[in-house]
Design an enzyme around this catalytic site. Sequence first.
Site, PDB file in Angstrom:
ATOM      1  N   LYS A   1       0.809  -1.227   0.000  1.00 39.68           N
ATOM      2  CA  LYS A   1       0.000   0.000   0.000  1.00 39.68           C
ATOM      3  C   LYS A   1       0.844   1.279   0.000  1.00 39.68           C
ATOM      4  CE  LYS A   1      -4.158  -2.025   1.913  1.00 39.68           C
ATOM      5  NZ  LYS A   1      -5.313  -1.863   2.788  1.00 39.68           N
TER       6      LYS A   1
ATOM      7  N   ASP B   1     -10.120   2.689   1.974  1.00 40.97           N
ATOM      8  CA  ASP B   1     -10.252   1.918   3.222  1.00 40.97           C
ATOM      9  C   ASP B   1     -10.939   2.736   4.339  1.00 40.97           C
ATOM     10  OD1 ASP B   1      -9.051  -0.488   2.354  1.00 40.97           O
ATOM     11  OD2 ASP B   1      -7.050   0.289   2.764  1.00 40.97           O
TER      12      ASP B   1
END
Length: 273
Positions: A66, A103
């Site tokens: 990420k 997210d």
Amino acid sequence: MKKWYAVIGDPVSHSKSPAMHEAWFGESGIDASYIPVHVPAGTVGDAVASLRRLGASGWNVTVPHKQAIIPYLDEVDPLAAEMQAVNTVKVLPDGRLLGMNTDGPGFVRSLEERIRQSRRDEPVLIIGAGGAANGIALAMKQAGYGKIAVCNRTVEKAEALCSRIGGEALSLDEAAERLGEFGTLIQTTPVGMSTATGGLPISIGNLDPGAVVADIVYSPLHTDFLKAAMKNGNEIVDGLGMFIWQGALAFNEWTGLMPDTLGTRQRLIAEME
Ligand code: ATR
């Protein structure tokens, strides 16, 4: 040409994202596929070059890439830049790669679809200060939650996060002592995951039964923490909603459409039983 999407990560073979997105493409009448791609740590630059060359229309990014993917993208939106974490890549019409993060916003959507009234004025306690907690804290702040405290086993990490969001850092003991002050609790540590040992990350003797208690772990759906909160009479939010909503927001970025999140939840729960 048929469009295709992917999720890159390590491990990736157990991801529920391919089946979820392929169901959404099917329901939306879009001829596209979504595949898991195993990308070991240290090779994300090569993977991005390949995905670009092979014409992927977009992809999701999971552990451990990420943060590592950021230098290989052409642009990163402000939330992902602040989080230093990308979970969604959108290929823009001119071919440039835009990194985004769904997210934290996905967590906020999952929280707000389940609770009966807005609790943005009430203090929020985030348990844990890792990558997931960082994303959730920033998204909660952006959504208008004004009073955020973060407690963590390693207090220095809670302090570092709080200095970025203007929150209050607490030790686990301090948080347990003051638990009754919080209207929303968000559990972000791996404590309670099937692969880890069960148990509670914090003792909940002082929990206000009127508080909403959320956990981002979704396997098991009801962690020991959520079970204890239910027993205490609290309204709970399990982690499945965050998983579905981070995917739904990515799908929306790619297609402009919003999938049926409620139907998806029912399908995933049926598969888990
Ligand atoms: P993620 O990206 O999923 O948030 P992470 O960055 O590794 O994962 O963060 C894990 C978080 O869970 C951290 O806040 C960690 O606490 P430390 O900072 O003290 O390591 C917390 N955590 C992990 N195992 C824990 C445990 N057994 N008890 C309490 N907290 C735990």
